[in-house]
Design a protein around this motif. Structure first.
Motif, PDB file in Angstrom:
ATOM      1  N   SER A 152       8.610 -10.207   7.874  1.00 52.58           N
ATOM      2  CA  SER A 152       8.308 -11.319   8.771  1.00 52.58           C
ATOM      3  C   SER A 152       9.579 -11.997   9.260  1.00 52.58           C
TER       4      SER A 152
ATOM      5  N   ALA B   1       1.376 -13.078   0.311  1.00 53.13           N
ATOM      6  CA  ALA B   1       1.812 -12.307   1.475  1.00 53.13           C
ATOM      7  C   ALA B   1       1.728 -13.120   2.760  1.00 53.13           C
ATOM      8  N   HIS B   2       0.857 -14.136   2.776  1.00 56.96           N
ATOM      9  CA  HIS B   2       0.677 -14.954   3.978  1.00 56.96           C
ATOM     10  C   HIS B   2       1.363 -16.315   3.880  1.00 56.96           C
TER      11      HIS B   2
ATOM     12  N   TRP C 161       1.682 -22.076  -0.630  1.00 59.07           N
ATOM     13  CA  TRP C 161       0.913 -20.995  -1.270  1.00 59.07           C
ATOM     14  C   TRP C 161       0.023 -21.531  -2.376  1.00 59.07           C
TER      15      TRP C 161
ATOM     16  N   ALA D 200       6.445  -8.023   2.787  1.00 61.30           N
ATOM     17  CA  ALA D 200       5.860  -8.742   3.923  1.00 61.30           C
ATOM     18  C   ALA D 200       6.738  -9.913   4.337  1.00 61.30           C
ATOM     19  N   HIS D 201       7.283 -10.636   3.355  1.00 60.44           N
ATOM     20  CA  HIS D 201       8.149 -11.771   3.666  1.00 60.44           C
ATOM     21  C   HIS D 201       9.422 -11.311   4.369  1.00 60.44           C
TER      22      HIS D 201
ATOM     23  N   PRO E 153       3.907  -8.425  -1.210  1.00 63.25           N
ATOM     24  CA  PRO E 153       4.227  -9.665  -0.501  1.00 63.25           C
ATOM     25  C   PRO E 153       5.715  -9.848  -0.265  1.00 63.25           C
TER      26      PRO E 153
ATOM     27  N   ASP F 280      -2.426 -11.706  -2.334  1.00 62.99           N
ATOM     28  CA  ASP F 280      -2.870 -11.805  -0.952  1.00 62.99           C
ATOM     29  C   ASP F 280      -2.422 -13.120  -0.324  1.00 62.99           C
ATOM     30  N   GLU F 281      -2.590 -14.219  -1.049  1.00 63.83           N
ATOM     31  CA  GLU F 281      -2.132 -15.510  -0.534  1.00 63.83           C
ATOM     32  C   GLU F 281      -0.619 -15.543  -0.406  1.00 63.83           C
TER      33      GLU F 281
END
Length: 240
Positions: free
Chosen positions: A143, A102-103, A31, A139-140, A136, A99-100
């Motif tokens: 996922s 979350a990915h 990240w 989101a993690h 996030p 945003d970063e």
């Protein structure tokens, strides 16, 4: 099944996220590198300077032990970085951080579904309290396919504050109706353990984050190698 900690049955467990449920280095080193280069618009020298400000060696893609990212909130991280990215407003910088995040790639410290299934089978309420932002964090967990195991998920922007203050933990108790003395806080940092103690909970440290054993021991009722050891620990308490 209730287990007992010093006469109090354990009815709930609240987990930190990064370094506890998920491996810290795998997630946050990737990240940090992606965020810094994105925010710096390809200016590698500026990205390196900004990384140094938050305790991150961009060239080696490694955090220093006292990096603010290890236990800090997005607001705290953005405050350290704001001067390096004057082309972004503070709110834009926080949004970019989240945003970063979350990915960011996730690596479970142990297989989470079997562990959480076993804990739920004991009748335990489960929660997550993280200094990451809530979106996030969700989101993690999604996922990994484990968000449905938790009765409560809070980030530092959920309205309860961030750790080491106990607001998130007390909100978990209010949400589940559990007394703090029947809840265990599990985390990899002193922020987690201080929050647990401040809330009146038992505290369990784990060694899957950046903090070594000697740092965690003074603040924890027990330090385990990872959260996979929780069922055995609970079984041992039940026999005391």
């Amino acid at each position: 099944m209730d287990v007992t900690v010093s006469g109090c049955p354990v009815r709930g467990i609240i987990f930190d996220k990064d370094g506890t449920l998920f491996d810290f280095s795998t997630t946050w080193e990737a990240w940090a590198a992606a965020f810094l280069r994105r925010a710096a618009c390809g200016d590698e020298e500026r990205a390196q300077r900004a990384g140094a400000a938050i305790g991150f060696d961009l060239a080696r893609a490694r955090f220093l032990p006292k990096s603010i990212v290890i236990a800090g909130t997005p607001i705290e991280i953005a405050s350290e970085l704001n001067a390096y990215f004057p082309d972004l407003s503070f709110d834009e910088l926080v949004a970019l951080l989240n945003d970063e995040a979350a990915h960011a790639p996730q690596a479970e410290t142990v297989p989470l579904k079997p562990l959480l299934t076993s804990l739920r089978a004991r009748g335990l309420a489960l929660g997550v309290a993280t200094n990451d932002a809530e979106a996030p964090a969700r989101a993690h967990l999604q996922s990994a396919g484990v968000d449905g195991f938790f009765d409560f998920i809070a980030g530092s922007d959920s309205g309860f504050g961030g750790k080491p203050a106990p607001g998130q933990l007390l909100a978990f108790c209010a949400d589940t109706g559990l007394a703090a003395k029947t809840v265990v806080m599990v985390g990899d940092s002193t922020h987690d353990l201080h929050a647990g103690r401040a809330a009146g909970m038992r505290t369990v440290g784990v060694l899957t984050g950046m903090a070594p054993l000697d740092v965690l021991v003074p603040h924890a009722d027990i330090v385990l190698p990872d959260i996979g050891a929780l069922p055995d620990w609970l079984d041992q308490l039940a026999t005391v």
